[in-house]
Design a protein around this motif. Structure first.
Motif, PDB file in Angstrom:
ATOM      1  N   VAL A   1       9.537  -7.458  -3.449  1.00  0.00           N
ATOM      2  CA  VAL A   1       9.321  -6.490  -2.340  1.00  0.00           C
ATOM      3  C   VAL A   1       8.352  -6.875  -1.087  1.00  0.00           C
ATOM      4  O   VAL A   1       7.072  -6.690  -1.368  1.00  0.00           O
ATOM      5  N   PRO A   2       8.666  -7.706  -0.156  1.00  0.00           N
ATOM      6  CA  PRO A   2       7.719  -8.091   0.935  1.00  0.00           C
ATOM      7  C   PRO A   2       7.195  -6.824   1.713  1.00  0.00           C
ATOM      8  O   PRO A   2       8.195  -5.963   2.152  1.00  0.00           O
ATOM      9  N   CYS A   3       5.885  -6.826   2.021  1.00  0.00           N
ATOM     10  CA  CYS A   3       5.587  -5.731   2.788  1.00  0.00           C
ATOM     11  C   CYS A   3       4.637  -5.853   3.953  1.00  0.00           C
ATOM     12  O   CYS A   3       3.953  -6.793   3.649  1.00  0.00           O
ATOM     13  N   TYR A   4       4.908  -5.500   5.170  1.00  0.00           N
ATOM     14  CA  TYR A   4       3.798  -5.557   6.181  1.00  0.00           C
ATOM     15  C   TYR A   4       3.993  -4.164   6.936  1.00  0.00           C
ATOM     16  O   TYR A   4       4.627  -3.880   7.738  1.00  0.00           O
ATOM     17  N   ASN A   5       2.596  -3.523   6.511  1.00  0.00           N
ATOM     18  CA  ASN A   5       2.257  -2.239   7.297  1.00  0.00           C
ATOM     19  C   ASN A   5       3.354  -1.232   7.117  1.00  0.00           C
ATOM     20  O   ASN A   5       3.900  -0.638   7.638  1.00  0.00           O
ATOM     21  N   GLU A   6       3.402  -1.289   5.681  1.00  0.00           N
ATOM     22  CA  GLU A   6       4.454  -0.147   5.004  1.00  0.00           C
ATOM     23  C   GLU A   6       3.801   1.024   4.551  1.00  0.00           C
ATOM     24  O   GLU A   6       4.540   1.649   3.553  1.00  0.00           O
ATOM     25  N   GLU A   7       2.849   1.436   4.936  1.00  0.00           N
ATOM     26  CA  GLU A   7       2.077   2.554   4.120  1.00  0.00           C
ATOM     27  C   GLU A   7       3.136   3.877   4.226  1.00  0.00           C
ATOM     28  O   GLU A   7       2.973   4.628   3.338  1.00  0.00           O
TER      29      GLU A   7
ATOM     30  N   ASP B   1      10.032  -4.783 -20.035  1.00  0.00           N
ATOM     31  CA  ASP B   1       8.812  -5.452 -19.377  1.00  0.00           C
ATOM     32  C   ASP B   1       9.197  -6.023 -17.909  1.00  0.00           C
ATOM     33  O   ASP B   1       8.411  -6.881 -17.533  1.00  0.00           O
ATOM     34  N   SER B   2      10.266  -5.563 -17.387  1.00  0.00           N
ATOM     35  CA  SER B   2      10.595  -5.907 -16.302  1.00  0.00           C
ATOM     36  C   SER B   2       9.601  -5.280 -15.129  1.00  0.00           C
ATOM     37  O   SER B   2       9.171  -4.389 -15.286  1.00  0.00           O
ATOM     38  N   ARG B   3       9.645  -6.005 -13.943  1.00  0.00           N
ATOM     39  CA  ARG B   3       8.470  -5.429 -12.974  1.00  0.00           C
ATOM     40  C   ARG B   3       9.135  -5.331 -11.553  1.00  0.00           C
ATOM     41  O   ARG B   3      10.239  -5.959 -11.277  1.00  0.00           O
ATOM     42  N   ILE B   4       8.453  -4.461 -10.742  1.00  0.00           N
ATOM     43  CA  ILE B   4       8.506  -4.240  -9.480  1.00  0.00           C
ATOM     44  C   ILE B   4       7.418  -5.021  -8.631  1.00  0.00           C
ATOM     45  O   ILE B   4       6.135  -4.436  -8.946  1.00  0.00           O
ATOM     46  N   ILE B   5       7.479  -6.026  -7.923  1.00  0.00           N
ATOM     47  CA  ILE B   5       6.519  -6.752  -7.334  1.00  0.00           C
ATOM     48  C   ILE B   5       6.218  -6.569  -5.990  1.00  0.00           C
ATOM     49  O   ILE B   5       7.088  -6.776  -5.169  1.00  0.00           O
ATOM     50  N   PHE B   6       5.182  -5.839  -5.289  1.00  0.00           N
ATOM     51  CA  PHE B   6       5.252  -5.796  -3.901  1.00  0.00           C
ATOM     52  C   PHE B   6       4.239  -6.797  -3.582  1.00  0.00           C
ATOM     53  O   PHE B   6       3.325  -7.179  -4.097  1.00  0.00           O
ATOM     54  N   VAL B   7       4.627  -7.222  -2.207  1.00  0.00           N
ATOM     55  CA  VAL B   7       3.935  -8.424  -1.630  1.00  0.00           C
ATOM     56  C   VAL B   7       3.347  -8.125  -0.562  1.00  0.00           C
ATOM     57  O   VAL B   7       4.209  -8.014   0.830  1.00  0.00           O
ATOM     58  N   ASP B   8       2.092  -8.071  -0.453  1.00  0.00           N
ATOM     59  CA  ASP B   8       1.365  -7.605   1.054  1.00  0.00           C
ATOM     60  C   ASP B   8       1.269  -8.762   1.844  1.00  0.00           C
ATOM     61  O   ASP B   8       0.411  -9.551   1.596  1.00  0.00           O
ATOM     62  N   ASP B   9       1.798  -8.610   2.937  1.00  0.00           N
ATOM     63  CA  ASP B   9       1.903  -9.931   4.052  1.00  0.00           C
ATOM     64  C   ASP B   9       0.594  -9.509   4.955  1.00  0.00           C
ATOM     65  O   ASP B   9       1.038  -9.627   6.106  1.00  0.00           O
ATOM     66  N   GLY B  10      -0.270  -9.637   4.590  1.00  0.00           N
ATOM     67  CA  GLY B  10      -1.518  -9.389   5.432  1.00  0.00           C
ATOM     68  C   GLY B  10      -1.493  -8.086   6.305  1.00  0.00           C
ATOM     69  O   GLY B  10      -1.698  -8.118   7.581  1.00  0.00           O
ATOM     70  N   SER B  11      -1.034  -7.151   5.644  1.00  0.00           N
ATOM     71  CA  SER B  11      -1.048  -5.594   6.416  1.00  0.00           C
ATOM     72  C   SER B  11      -2.347  -5.181   6.931  1.00  0.00           C
ATOM     73  O   SER B  11      -3.468  -5.629   6.420  1.00  0.00           O
ATOM     74  N   LYS B  12      -2.305  -4.611   8.005  1.00  0.00           N
ATOM     75  CA  LYS B  12      -3.570  -4.018   8.882  1.00  0.00           C
ATOM     76  C   LYS B  12      -3.736  -2.668   8.597  1.00  0.00           C
ATOM     77  O   LYS B  12      -4.629  -1.935   8.750  1.00  0.00           O
ATOM     78  N   ASP B  13      -2.626  -1.966   7.757  1.00  0.00           N
ATOM     79  CA  ASP B  13      -2.922  -0.461   7.077  1.00  0.00           C
ATOM     80  C   ASP B  13      -3.441  -0.296   5.883  1.00  0.00           C
ATOM     81  O   ASP B  13      -3.963  -1.559   5.201  1.00  0.00           O
ATOM     82  N   LYS B  14      -2.775   0.717   5.019  1.00  0.00           N
ATOM     83  CA  LYS B  14      -3.333   0.977   3.818  1.00  0.00           C
ATOM     84  C   LYS B  14      -2.326   0.530   2.695  1.00  0.00           C
ATOM     85  O   LYS B  14      -2.364   0.796   1.569  1.00  0.00           O
ATOM     86  N   THR B  15      -1.374  -0.500   3.147  1.00  0.00           N
ATOM     87  CA  THR B  15      -0.242  -0.965   2.303  1.00  0.00           C
ATOM     88  C   THR B  15      -0.915  -1.540   0.950  1.00  0.00           C
ATOM     89  O   THR B  15      -0.543  -1.226  -0.217  1.00  0.00           O
ATOM     90  N   TRP B  16      -2.059  -2.334   0.945  1.00  0.00           N
ATOM     91  CA  TRP B  16      -2.425  -2.887  -0.467  1.00  0.00           C
ATOM     92  C   TRP B  16      -3.281  -1.961  -0.974  1.00  0.00           C
ATOM     93  O   TRP B  16      -3.122  -1.799  -2.238  1.00  0.00           O
ATOM     94  N   GLU B  17      -3.838  -0.918  -0.493  1.00  0.00           N
ATOM     95  CA  GLU B  17      -4.486   0.028  -1.216  1.00  0.00           C
ATOM     96  C   GLU B  17      -3.565   0.722  -2.002  1.00  0.00           C
ATOM     97  O   GLU B  17      -3.731   1.402  -3.281  1.00  0.00           O
TER      98      GLU B  17
END
Length: 328
Positions: A11-17, A43-59
């Motif tokens: 799941v690619p994410c950019y400023n998706e808080e 053991d299947s996974r949901i992987i979020f990809v933070d594309d250099g977000s400027k908000d709290k997406t990675w947190e």
């Protein structure tokens, strides 16, 4: 019945808080249902990809990985763009899964289509495209330009799935084939069909965006469309040759007209025609130079062979790996 599939959803994410908590909640519930039906492994996974977000997406992603090992996160060192973010996620997980699904974080694509994709994978498909039934949620302008784009790509000989964006399933075998593509100008909608292998489509109705703003305003959509055309077709360059030939013919006709006008004494009457010719030829030349420059610019990017992405951190099942870069 087929054995459960080890599925990774990228799941690619950019400023998706604003949407991440809801997206993660719905995805986790879907995984629970699929595991209960023995469709996917535990053991299947949901992987979020933070594309250099400027908000709290990675947190938010980081906190999700600590709450439940089903969630994983990839943090890119800088904003690489949507296509590179999708590619980075797929290339990072390809050795850990049986197949991977890419889907945007905004919940516009119907996540209930994912079980159908997995079923088609289990029946032998290596690539399964998520295709929209209709475009009712789009504005008239976006709907019209989207249809025009697909038609234009088809006219230029580019193999592309109509009404398909970046919602698709790819098997590990297909991902390994995609990893062999070295280009830096990423246009996955055009690249994936060229991989080959058995494919199929799953049709769904697209929803309204759950929250937040679209990351593809008009300027980016036009740039994306132009990248798609120039990355997969040399038809525009060939069209320049035709246009240049037509311009030369018109120029010859106008030259004859000017000479005849001069001989019969009506030179002043031809002034507008001469000026029109000058503007037309000048416009064609500038357009041609610009388009050829676009291709040269793409070649410039390709020969430098810079990494398409650099991963600052990768969290999967509680394990954290750092400083992973594109080797393609």
């Amino acid at each position: 019945m087929s054995n459960p599939t080890k599925l990774y959803v990228v799941v690619p994410c950019y400023n998706e808080e604003e949407v991440l908590n809801e997206t993660s909640s719905q995805m986790l519930a879907l995984f629970g249902d699929m595991q209960a039906d023995s469709l996917i492994t535990e053991d299947s996974r949901i992987i979020f990809v933070d594309d250099g977000s400027k908000d709290k997406t990675w947190e938010i992603i980081d906190s999700l990985t600590k709450k439940d090992p089903t969630f994983g996160g990839i943090k890119l060192a800088h904003n690489a763009g949507h296509q590179n973010a999708v590619f980075a996620g797929l290339m990072t997980v390809k050795d850990d899964c049986d197949c991977a699904v890419s889907i945007d974080a905004d919940l516009q694509d119907d996540i209930l289509a994912i079980p159908k994709m997995v079923e088609k994978y289990q029946s032998g498909c290596e690539v399964v495209y998520g295709v929209r039934n209709k475009r009712d949620t789009d504005t008239f302008f976006k709907r019209t330009t989207a249809v025009a784009f697909y038609k234009l790509m088809e006219l230029m000989g580019v193999k592309i799935v109509f009404n398909h964006a970046d919602f698709r399933l790819m098997s590990r075998r297909a991902l390994e084939a995609l990893a062999n593509y070295p280009e830096r100008n990423m246009f996955l909608r055009g690249m994936v069909p060229t991989v080959g292998f058995k494919s199929d489509c799953v049709y769904y109705d697209r929803h309204e965006r759950f929250a937040g703003e679209s990351k593809y305003p008009l300027k980016k959509m036009l740039s994306f469309a132009f990248d798609g055309i120039t990355s997969f077709s040399i038809s525009p360059i060939r069209a320049i040759t035709v246009l240049g030939t037509i311009a030369c013919i018109i120029a010859v006709i106008m030259a004859i007209y000017t000479i005849v006008s001069k001989i019969i004494g009506h030179a002043d009457a031809g002034w507008a025609s001469v000026m029109l010719s000058l503007w037309f030829i000048g416009g064609v030349q500038l357009l041609s130079i610009g388009l050829i420059g676009e291709y040269i610019g793409k070649m410039y990017k390709e020969v430098k062979r810079r990494p398409r992405f650099i991963i600052e951190a990768y969290i999967n099942g509680g394990e954290k790996r750092e400083n992973i870069s594109d080797k393609g």
